[in-house]
Scaffold this active site. Structure first.
Site, PDB file in Angstrom:
ATOM      1  N   ASN A  44      51.850  -4.213  -9.176  1.00  0.00           N
ATOM      2  CA  ASN A  44      50.748  -5.176  -9.046  1.00  0.00           C
ATOM      3  C   ASN A  44      50.491  -5.771 -10.430  1.00  0.00           C
ATOM      4  O   ASN A  44      51.133  -5.398 -11.421  1.00  0.00           O
ATOM      5  CB  ASN A  44      49.496  -4.488  -8.492  1.00  0.00           C
ATOM      6  N   ALA A  49      50.996 -12.344  -3.640  1.00  0.00           N
ATOM      7  CA  ALA A  49      52.260 -12.051  -2.954  1.00  0.00           C
ATOM      8  C   ALA A  49      52.349 -12.652  -1.543  1.00  0.00           C
ATOM      9  O   ALA A  49      53.316 -13.371  -1.240  1.00  0.00           O
ATOM     10  CB  ALA A  49      52.482 -10.538  -2.933  1.00  0.00           C
ATOM     11  N   ARG A  53      59.797 -16.622  -8.835  1.00  0.00           N
ATOM     12  CA  ARG A  53      59.088 -15.417  -9.297  1.00  0.00           C
ATOM     13  C   ARG A  53      59.822 -14.187  -8.748  1.00  0.00           C
ATOM     14  O   ARG A  53      60.149 -14.159  -7.560  1.00  0.00           O
ATOM     15  CB  ARG A  53      57.628 -15.409  -8.842  1.00  0.00           C
ATOM     16  N   GLN A  89      42.967 -14.134 -13.396  1.00  0.00           N
ATOM     17  CA  GLN A  89      42.779 -14.267 -11.944  1.00  0.00           C
ATOM     18  C   GLN A  89      41.486 -13.582 -11.478  1.00  0.00           C
ATOM     19  O   GLN A  89      40.850 -14.023 -10.527  1.00  0.00           O
ATOM     20  CB  GLN A  89      43.965 -13.660 -11.185  1.00  0.00           C
ATOM     21  N   ASP A 106      52.259  -6.257  -5.040  1.00  0.00           N
ATOM     22  CA  ASP A 106      53.352  -7.239  -4.914  1.00  0.00           C
ATOM     23  C   ASP A 106      54.633  -6.660  -4.346  1.00  0.00           C
ATOM     24  O   ASP A 106      55.486  -7.394  -3.840  1.00  0.00           O
ATOM     25  CB  ASP A 106      53.648  -7.876  -6.273  1.00  0.00           C
TER      26      ASP A 106
HETATM   27  O1  MRU Z   1      50.533 -13.392 -10.720  1.00  0.00           O
HETATM   28  P1  MRU Z   1      49.743 -13.381  -9.457  1.00  0.00           P
HETATM   29  O2  MRU Z   1      48.372 -13.970  -9.617  1.00  0.00           O
HETATM   30  O3  MRU Z   1      50.503 -13.974  -8.298  1.00  0.00           O
HETATM   31  O4  MRU Z   1      49.548 -11.829  -9.138  1.00  0.00           O
HETATM   32  C1  MRU Z   1      48.953 -11.472  -7.934  1.00  0.00           C
HETATM   33  C2  MRU Z   1      48.664 -10.036  -7.793  1.00  0.00           C
HETATM   34  O5  MRU Z   1      49.038  -9.226  -8.609  1.00  0.00           O
HETATM   35  C3  MRU Z   1      47.957  -9.627  -6.537  1.00  0.00           C
HETATM   36  O6  MRU Z   1      47.172  -8.506  -6.740  1.00  0.00           O
HETATM   37  C4  MRU Z   1      48.999  -9.323  -5.448  1.00  0.00           C
HETATM   38  O7  MRU Z   1      49.904 -10.366  -5.325  1.00  0.00           O
HETATM   39  C5  MRU Z   1      48.373  -9.062  -4.131  1.00  0.00           C
HETATM   40  S1  MRU Z   1      47.674 -10.499  -3.406  1.00  0.00           S
HETATM   41  C6  MRU Z   1      47.076 -10.074  -1.883  1.00  0.00           C
END
Ligand code: MRU
Length: 345
Positions: free
Chosen positions: A244, A45, A86, A193, A234
């Site tokens: 999240n 995010a 997104r 991830q 997020d």
């Molecule tokens: O789809 P992504 O990889 O962008 O999802 C990210 C997450 O869910 C993270 O936990 C969130 O953005 C926090 S990042 C500090």
């Protein structure tokens, strides 16, 4: 993430290629800037918010000869295009709105001056993020004890921010302080991830990290290996519901069952004052191919089978022990603790 030395491109580490390949990309075309967000070359995010601010500056450079009206309408158009990449992380739209407001506030200035100011503002957003993550790390550190077992999900480390990270910030700081921790990283299906990025960051930093499949969280908690769960987020609704990466809410349910504290870490830029509860948060739906094919040598399911691929889920505030921001640790009732943060500006 930074600007190229001549200031004509945003430079990012392509996160889709990690951990196998370290490839930096210089992005300058509007289409490729947006694509980098859609395909998660840049992700997390806070990171997509910072990236979008830089991207809008890079795009603005194309319109330096325009009058204010022409320039501003291009900014609004490209900002909307970037924002549509997104939907769930509020940081993306927040930082774009901040750049748009800056442009409007400089309506009387020559266009090249506005563009210079946009570059400065994007840099400011990035520096603020670094400071916020540093403060989150310090507040989170106070919740970690020597020898703790910590579970985390997805990636909320330096790659997802500018530096330090949110959920990984306290862990990395504890490690720097010489504390012995055992971190369990859920792989985070379907885009992995946790496996690809969190283990990469923690392993590189020398933290004792163990990778588990998402469906192993319960047994690991039951075996008494986990003292706390730290995750990023997020979007935070004003009642403390947090969106999240999909799978987070399941971990929160398990943590409650096993009596394990569940901490959500985020900069205050992730709090959405316009969002009352988690029900209002739009959950991104992604392509079936991510579940059926990506990361496998051969497709793992019949090609025509239906897939449901929500990329995020909402953890109800009743399952959250505390939300850790740069201003400190917020606890229930979140309506009050989060609104107090809003008043700090
Ligand atoms: O789809 P992504 O990889 O962008 O999802 C990210 C997450 O869910 C993270 O936990 C969130 O953005 C926090 S990042 C500090």
């Amino acid at each position: 993430m930074c600007l190229s030395s001549d200031g004509t491109a945003v430079v990012i580490l392509d996160q889709t290629l990690l951990p196998g390949e370290t490839t930096f990309l210089e992005l300058r075309e509007p289409g490729e800037l947006r694509e980098a967000i859609v395909s998660l070359r840049v992700r997390g995010a806070p990171a997509i918010g910072i990236f979008a601010a830089y991207a809008l500056y890079i795009i603005a450079r194309r319109y330096s000869a325009e009058s204010f009206e022409g320039f501003n309408s291009q900014i609004v158009k490209h900002s909307e295009l970037l924002d549509s990449a997104r939907p769930t992380a509020v940081n993306l739209s927040k930082q774009l709105r901040r750049m748009e407001r800056l442009v409007l506030s400089l309506a009387e200035s020559p266009t090249p001056k506005i563009i210079d100011a946009m570059r400065e503002e994007a840099g400011r957003i990035q520096r603020e993020d670094i400071e916020m993550c540093k403060a989150i790390s310090e507040h989170g550190l106070a919740l970690i004890g020597e020898g703790f077992g910590i579970m985390t999900h997805c990636n909320a480390g330096p790659l997802a921010t500018s530096q330090y990270g949110t959920a990984l910030g306290p862990i990395l700081l504890a490690h720097e302080h010489g504390m012995a921790l055992k971190v369990y990283s859920c792989e985070t299906r379907p885009l992995l991830q946790g496996a690809r990025l969190t283990t990469y960051e923690l392993y590189k930093a020398g933290v004792d990290v163990t990778l588990i499949c998402d469906n192993m969280a319960s047994i690991v908690m039951k075996e008494g290996k986990i003292n706390a769960v730290f995750v990023g987020c997020d979007r935070v609704a004003m009642n403390g519901d947090t969106a999240n990466k999909v799978g987070t809410s399941g971990l929160a349910v398990l943590a409650k069952h096993y009596g394990i504290p569940f901490y959500v870490c985020c900069p205050s830029s992730t709090i959405d004052s316009a969002c009352g509860t988690g029900v209002e948060i739009e959950i991104e739906l992604r392509e079936p191919q991510e579940i059926k094919e990506m990361f496998f040598e051969k497709p793992v399911a019949p090609s025509g089978v239906k897939c449901y691929n929500p990329s995020f889920d909402v953890t109800e505030s009743s399952l959250i022990t505390a939300i850790i921001t740069e201003h400190g640790v917020c606890k229930a009732p979140y309506e009050q603790s989060l609104s107090r943060l809003g008043k700090r500006g």
